[in-house]
Design an enzyme around this catalytic site. Structure first.
Site, PDB file in Angstrom:
ATOM      1  CG  ASN A   1      30.206  40.502  74.148  1.00 59.12           C
ATOM      2  OD1 ASN A   1      29.025  40.834  74.205  1.00 59.12           O
ATOM      3  ND2 ASN A   1      31.203  41.370  74.192  1.00 59.12           N
TER       4      ASN A   1
ATOM      5  CB  SER B  43      46.675  48.566  83.381  1.00 62.53           C
ATOM      6  OG  SER B  43      45.762  48.859  82.347  1.00 62.53           O
TER       7      SER B  43
ATOM      8  CG  ASP C 187      38.061  41.881  80.833  1.00 64.92           C
ATOM      9  OD1 ASP C 187      37.858  43.059  81.162  1.00 64.92           O
ATOM     10  OD2 ASP C 187      37.690  41.407  79.744  1.00 64.92           O
TER      11      ASP C 187
END
Length: 308
Positions: free
Chosen positions: A14, A222, A254
């Site tokens: 993106n 997480s 990420d």
């Protein structure tokens, strides 16, 4: 790249448009922003760059339209050491875009994405992927789910382990779980998946156990400032978060995925891999930006050597 990739990331690319504001806006509210920036993003690009910066041999399979300066996005990936030979570049398509607001008050964020060429990645491109010799295939959920599913089927047939980062959550993604070796989710994504499967609200360990029963060998949840929760056949591991001041949480997940798969591909133990991934993510949230905030290998090793 001079050596064959050990990690293949199948994912989105993106153009990120990022606004920093005093806090996240309320519905219908207009805030005066503090600053604006544009950078390369997308979960596929982010995870591949995170792994490359940490020393992994990583390739990216993606679809980046060349309109709106898409070629420069691919060149930037190459500059980071990512093998882009499996990135399709259609001349008549627009690349994906993400609109991101980051609140200075707590470093939390809101994100809206438009798929662009990411949403058109076809099965034919998946069938053409060379998975021989890979250790891990990594995917997220910003691409067509049928393409991710087929890629995981091909990976398993070739003896390649699969990692699914089930982000952002999408209805129907539960069908991928039988094809997943390692599932990585945050607490909200874990709860959404369990709810889809008919379960109720639960603590992270129970959520991870429920999801693991659907196919994955291991599940990592997480928890932001509360650290990490890992569940596999040997039980549960909890990894506390590193004590850092959060500046910008965009891209932290990420970075975590890229670092984790790098460590596992190197043959590091689960405990060491989790600590490595947690340290990388901690460094990322302590800096502004997305890929600009992703650490190098020596920085992670230095943080690991320091007391928490």
């Amino acid at each position: 790249m001079t050596a064959a990739a050990e990690i293949l990331v199948l994912g989105s690319v993106n153009r990120d448009l990022i606004v920093h504001a005093p806090r996240l806006p309320l519905p219908g509210e207009t805030l005066r922003g503090q600053r604006f920036g544009s950078c390369l993003g997308g979960k596929g690009a982010n995870q591949s760059v995170a792994a490359a910066r940490l020393g992994a041999r990583v390739a990216l399979a993606a679809r980046v339209g060349l309109l709106e300066n898409g070629a420069a996005m691919v060149e930037q990936l190459k500059g980071e050491g990512v093998d882009t030979r499996a990135v399709a570049q259609p001349a008549d398509e627009v690349p994906g875009v993400a609109l991101i607001v980051v609140g200075a008050e707590d470093a939390e964020n809101q994100i809206v994405t438009v798929a662009g060429s990411n949403g058109r990645l076809p099965l034919s491109q998946v069938e053409a992927l060379d998975v021989a010799g890979l250790r891990w295939l990594v995917a997220q959920q910003e691409l067509p789910l049928e393409s991710v599913s087929r890629a995981f089927e091909r990976a398993h047939a070739a003896g390649v382990k699969t990692l699914l980062n089930a982000a952002p959550y999408r209805p129907g993604c539960e069908s991928l779980l039988p094809l997943v070796d390692l599932l990585v989710v945050n607490a909200l994504e874990a709860q959404a998946l369990v709810t889809t499967l008919g379960g109720g609200v639960a603590e992270p360990e129970a959520l991870a156990q429920t999801l693991r029963a659907k196919g994955p060998s291991a599940v990592l949840v997480s928890l932001g400032a509360a650290g990490l929760c890992w569940v596999d056949a040997e039980g549960t591991r909890r990894v506390p978060a590193r004590a850092v001041k959060a500046v910008d949480t965009v891209g932290a997940g990420d970075t975590l995925v890229g670092a984790l798969v790098t460590a596992l591909a190197e043959g590091q133990s689960v405990d060491r891999a989790l600590a490595f991934a947690q340290a990388a993510a901690a460094l990322a949230v302590s800096r502004p930006g997305v890929q600009d905030a992703m650490p190098r290998r020596d920085e992670v090793e230095q943080l690991l050597a320091a007391p928490n």
